[in-house]
Structures are given as C-alpha cells and as structure tokens.
Design a protein around this motif. Structure first.
Motif, PDB file in Angstrom:
ATOM      1  N   ALA A 116      18.740  75.443 -48.505  1.00  0.00           N
ATOM      2  CA  ALA A 116      18.482  75.682 -49.927  1.00  0.00           C
ATOM      3  C   ALA A 116      17.488  76.838 -50.039  1.00  0.00           C
ATOM      4  O   ALA A 116      16.392  76.776 -49.481  1.00  0.00           O
ATOM      5  N   PHE A 117      17.881  77.899 -50.744  1.00  0.00           N
ATOM      6  CA  PHE A 117      16.998  79.056 -50.838  1.00  0.00           C
ATOM      7  C   PHE A 117      16.990  79.624 -52.251  1.00  0.00           C
ATOM      8  O   PHE A 117      17.842  79.307 -53.087  1.00  0.00           O
ATOM      9  N   ALA A 118      15.994  80.461 -52.499  1.00  0.00           N
ATOM     10  CA  ALA A 118      15.860  81.134 -53.797  1.00  0.00           C
ATOM     11  C   ALA A 118      15.062  82.413 -53.586  1.00  0.00           C
ATOM     12  O   ALA A 118      14.409  82.588 -52.540  1.00  0.00           O
ATOM     13  N   PHE A 119      15.129  83.293 -54.581  1.00  0.00           N
ATOM     14  CA  PHE A 119      14.299  84.495 -54.581  1.00  0.00           C
ATOM     15  C   PHE A 119      13.536  84.579 -55.891  1.00  0.00           C
ATOM     16  O   PHE A 119      14.050  84.213 -56.956  1.00  0.00           O
ATOM     17  N   VAL A 120      12.297  85.065 -55.791  1.00  0.00           N
ATOM     18  CA  VAL A 120      11.431  85.212 -56.959  1.00  0.00           C
ATOM     19  C   VAL A 120      10.857  86.628 -56.956  1.00  0.00           C
ATOM     20  O   VAL A 120      10.993  87.367 -55.982  1.00  0.00           O
ATOM     21  N   HIS A 142      16.886  84.298 -68.500  1.00  0.00           N
ATOM     22  CA  HIS A 142      16.185  85.510 -68.103  1.00  0.00           C
ATOM     23  C   HIS A 142      14.682  85.418 -68.373  1.00  0.00           C
ATOM     24  O   HIS A 142      13.909  86.231 -67.867  1.00  0.00           O
ATOM     25  N   LEU A 143      14.280  84.427 -69.173  1.00  0.00           N
ATOM     26  CA  LEU A 143      12.876  84.265 -69.540  1.00  0.00           C
ATOM     27  C   LEU A 143      12.264  82.978 -69.007  1.00  0.00           C
ATOM     28  O   LEU A 143      11.041  82.838 -68.969  1.00  0.00           O
ATOM     29  N   THR A 144      13.103  82.035 -68.589  1.00  0.00           N
ATOM     30  CA  THR A 144      12.616  80.743 -68.117  1.00  0.00           C
ATOM     31  C   THR A 144      11.674  80.919 -66.931  1.00  0.00           C
ATOM     32  O   THR A 144      11.812  81.839 -66.133  1.00  0.00           O
ATOM     33  N   LEU A 145      10.721  80.009 -66.807  1.00  0.00           N
ATOM     34  CA  LEU A 145       9.861  79.994 -65.634  1.00  0.00           C
ATOM     35  C   LEU A 145      10.698  79.991 -64.358  1.00  0.00           C
ATOM     36  O   LEU A 145      11.638  79.208 -64.219  1.00  0.00           O
ATOM     37  N   GLN A 146      10.348  80.845 -63.422  1.00  0.00           N
ATOM     38  CA  GLN A 146      11.059  80.850 -62.147  1.00  0.00           C
ATOM     39  C   GLN A 146      10.878  79.516 -61.418  1.00  0.00           C
ATOM     40  O   GLN A 146      11.797  79.025 -60.758  1.00  0.00           O
ATOM     41  N   SER A 147       9.709  78.935 -61.547  1.00  0.00           N
ATOM     42  CA  SER A 147       9.433  77.660 -60.890  1.00  0.00           C
ATOM     43  C   SER A 147      10.258  76.528 -61.471  1.00  0.00           C
ATOM     44  O   SER A 147      10.434  75.490 -60.820  1.00  0.00           O
ATOM     45  N   ARG A 148      10.798  76.707 -62.675  1.00  0.00           N
ATOM     46  CA  ARG A 148      11.673  75.693 -63.267  1.00  0.00           C
ATOM     47  C   ARG A 148      13.123  75.872 -62.812  1.00  0.00           C
ATOM     48  O   ARG A 148      13.911  74.938 -62.871  1.00  0.00           O
ATOM     49  N   MET A 149      13.479  77.048 -62.324  1.00  0.00           N
ATOM     50  CA  MET A 149      14.849  77.325 -61.934  1.00  0.00           C
ATOM     51  C   MET A 149      15.123  76.999 -60.469  1.00  0.00           C
ATOM     52  O   MET A 149      16.233  77.206 -59.975  1.00  0.00           O
ATOM     53  N   ILE A 150      14.128  76.492 -59.781  1.00  0.00           N
ATOM     54  CA  ILE A 150      14.228  76.147 -58.363  1.00  0.00           C
ATOM     55  C   ILE A 150      13.810  74.692 -58.186  1.00  0.00           C
ATOM     56  O   ILE A 150      12.804  74.253 -58.749  1.00  0.00           O
ATOM     57  N   ASP A 151      14.574  73.946 -57.406  1.00  0.00           N
ATOM     58  CA  ASP A 151      14.179  72.577 -57.075  1.00  0.00           C
ATOM     59  C   ASP A 151      13.093  72.667 -56.003  1.00  0.00           C
ATOM     60  O   ASP A 151      13.378  72.748 -54.803  1.00  0.00           O
ATOM     61  N   LEU A 152      11.862  72.659 -56.427  1.00  0.00           N
ATOM     62  CA  LEU A 152      10.748  72.894 -55.514  1.00  0.00           C
ATOM     63  C   LEU A 152      10.584  71.772 -54.492  1.00  0.00           C
ATOM     64  O   LEU A 152       9.957  71.970 -53.443  1.00  0.00           O
ATOM     65  N   ASN A 153      11.149  70.616 -54.777  1.00  0.00           N
ATOM     66  CA  ASN A 153      11.086  69.509 -53.821  1.00  0.00           C
ATOM     67  C   ASN A 153      12.130  69.626 -52.718  1.00  0.00           C
ATOM     68  O   ASN A 153      12.041  68.919 -51.711  1.00  0.00           O
ATOM     69  N   ARG A 154      13.129  70.505 -52.919  1.00  0.00           N
ATOM     70  CA  ARG A 154      14.243  70.588 -51.975  1.00  0.00           C
ATOM     71  C   ARG A 154      14.399  71.959 -51.339  1.00  0.00           C
ATOM     72  O   ARG A 154      15.113  72.097 -50.346  1.00  0.00           O
ATOM     73  N   VAL A 155      13.792  72.981 -51.880  1.00  0.00           N
ATOM     74  CA  VAL A 155      14.035  74.333 -51.396  1.00  0.00           C
ATOM     75  C   VAL A 155      13.452  74.518 -49.998  1.00  0.00           C
ATOM     76  O   VAL A 155      12.346  74.052 -49.690  1.00  0.00           O
ATOM     77  N   ASP A 156      14.216  75.175 -49.129  1.00  0.00           N
ATOM     78  CA  ASP A 156      13.790  75.430 -47.749  1.00  0.00           C
ATOM     79  C   ASP A 156      13.145  76.795 -47.568  1.00  0.00           C
ATOM     80  O   ASP A 156      12.302  76.974 -46.677  1.00  0.00           O
ATOM     81  N   PHE A 157      13.571  77.752 -48.376  1.00  0.00           N
ATOM     82  CA  PHE A 157      13.085  79.118 -48.194  1.00  0.00           C
ATOM     83  C   PHE A 157      13.028  79.809 -49.550  1.00  0.00           C
ATOM     84  O   PHE A 157      14.005  79.777 -50.300  1.00  0.00           O
ATOM     85  N   VAL A 158      11.892  80.422 -49.859  1.00  0.00           N
ATOM     86  CA  VAL A 158      11.731  81.202 -51.085  1.00  0.00           C
ATOM     87  C   VAL A 158      11.367  82.624 -50.681  1.00  0.00           C
ATOM     88  O   VAL A 158      10.277  82.867 -50.137  1.00  0.00           O
ATOM     89  N   GLY A 159      12.286  83.553 -50.908  1.00  0.00           N
ATOM     90  CA  GLY A 159      12.032  84.950 -50.615  1.00  0.00           C
ATOM     91  C   GLY A 159      11.497  85.672 -51.842  1.00  0.00           C
ATOM     92  O   GLY A 159      11.519  85.143 -52.955  1.00  0.00           O
TER      93      GLY A 159
END
Length: 244
Positions: A105-109, A164-181
């Motif tokens: 599970a990954f995301a970019f911020v 496009h305006l929502t908090l980035q931290s709300r768009m990611i499952d912070l309890n499950r994400v493995d990598f945030v680039g």
C-alpha cells in the motif's frame, strides 16, 4: 471466487473496475462490498473510511491516489510498462482490509502550499472547475481570495470536499499504508515503489505540473498563514515545514 462463509476472507481478485468506466467497480465487486457492509461494522471487513484507490492484482499493490500529486505520471508509467490496473480509478471506496493485507500500500504527497497553488492555478485560473459565477470567478483569480473560500470548507470531509483540496492525510489510510513518497523526491521514491512491486523503474518527471509551486513564488503572508492553518494536520503528519 466469492467467500464461502461469513468468516472467509474476500477474494482480492474479485475487485475490478468496469471496462470502459474506470471509476466504477464491476457489478460483482459492488455486490460484494454491499454484502460486506450488510455484515455490519463489527465484522471489520471494510475500511472505516472511503478512499480513491487504484489496485493491481498482478503486481499486488494498493495505491491511495492523492489528487495533484503525480497521479497522471504514475498511471502513465503503469500503462507504459504493462502494469495492469484492475481497479483503475475508483472513487471513494471502502475496501476489504484482509483481502489486501499482503499487497503493498503506497501513496505520494507534496508540500501543502505547493499543492494548493497548483490546484488553484489548474482548477481556477486555467479552468472554472468549481463553476463560479463570472464575478466570483474573477475574484478567485487572486490566490488569496481562493484560499479564503477554501478555508470555509471542511477539508477532512470525504465525500463533501473536492479531492484536489482535501487533506492529503485524509486521502491515505494511515493505519495501512506501507510507503509514503514525496513529489519533491519523486524519482528516488517512485523507483523504490517500482522495485517493491516488480515494475521497471524508469526516471521520469511528474506530468501536468500546472504552475510554479508555492515555495517557488512570492507567496503572501496571508496565503502562507491560511495554508498553514488549513493543512496543519498534513504538515504535522508528513513532516513538511509550515510556511513562515
């Protein structure tokens, strides 16, 4: 195949988007989510919150898409290198946690000020994405005016706030994400993602950057203060330095 009992883990491969409609899950996937929801919140099958998801079964990843953070670049890279996107562009989906427990599970911020200025330039200056009336749209050509309007929104509400305006931290499952680039170190971080999912890592520059970032322009004190207040949680969670 579908689960055979109330405690069976849902089959990850069931979840796909429709051919010709990359935003909608197939009827079978929608029916399975409905079944899991009917099982009740106590079952813990579904994520408590909904996310914008892209999923590949062949490369076993879940990508939490954060709007205005290299989404076109990542998707183009996958298409160019044969990475099948089985759930392509699903919007606001609660997903079965156990089914994807062994997927990466990954995301970019990106820096919230840069992201906000990019969204304003793309969605207000270049387009009237928010359907402002002519007089309001003219006022919104000033980024501080748009920031005042945005500050009146609940940026943690999904659905309810534009992605496009929502908090980035709300768009990611912070309890499950493995990598945030980070967009600021995109080549390095995306290369790590590619290595972990078994895809070719080809250096690339993020596409569709519509405006110089907030820190690369003379942002006013008012804009910096508004963005720091609106996106305080993003600054805290992702470790960016708030604009002074």
């Amino acid at each position: 195949m579908s689960p055979t009992g109330p405690d069976a883990i849902p089959d990850a491969g069931l979840f796909r988007t429709r051919p010709g409609n990359r935003r909608r899950l197939t009827p079978a996937a929608e029916a399975e989510l409905a079944r899991l929801a009917t099982a009740g919140e106590r079952s813990g099958w579904l994520s408590p919150l909904a996310y914008n998801l892209t999923i590949s079964h062949s490369h076993r990843f879940v990508w939490y898409r954060v709007a205005k953070v290299a989404t076109r670049t990542i998707r183009h890279h996958c298409e160019a290198h044969g990475v099948a996107l089985d759930v392509d562009h699903a919007m606001r989906v609660r997903y079965p946690l156990a089914a994807f427990a062994d997927y990466l599970a990954f995301a970019f911020v990106r820096d919230p000020l840069d992201r906000f200025v990019s969204a304003w330039h793309d969605k207000v200056v270049d387009h009237n994405y928010y359907d402002f009336d002519p007089a309001t749209h003219e006022r919104m050509q000033t980024v501080e005016e748009f920031a005042r309007w945005t500050a009146a929104q609940d940026l943690s509400a999904v659905p309810g706030t534009d992605q496009h305006l929502t908090l980035q931290s709300r768009m990611i499952d912070l309890n499950r994400v493995d990598f945030v680039g980070r967009l600021e170190t995109f080549d390095r971080d995306f290369a790590e993602v590619c290595e972990r999912i078994g895809a070719p890592a080809v250096p690339t520059r993020p596409q569709n950057q519509t405006a110089p970032g907030g820190r690369d322009r003379q942002a006013s004190a008012e804009l910096r203060e508004l963005v720091a207040r609106m996106y305080r949680r993003d600054y805290q969670v992702f470790g960016y330095e708030p604009p002074a």
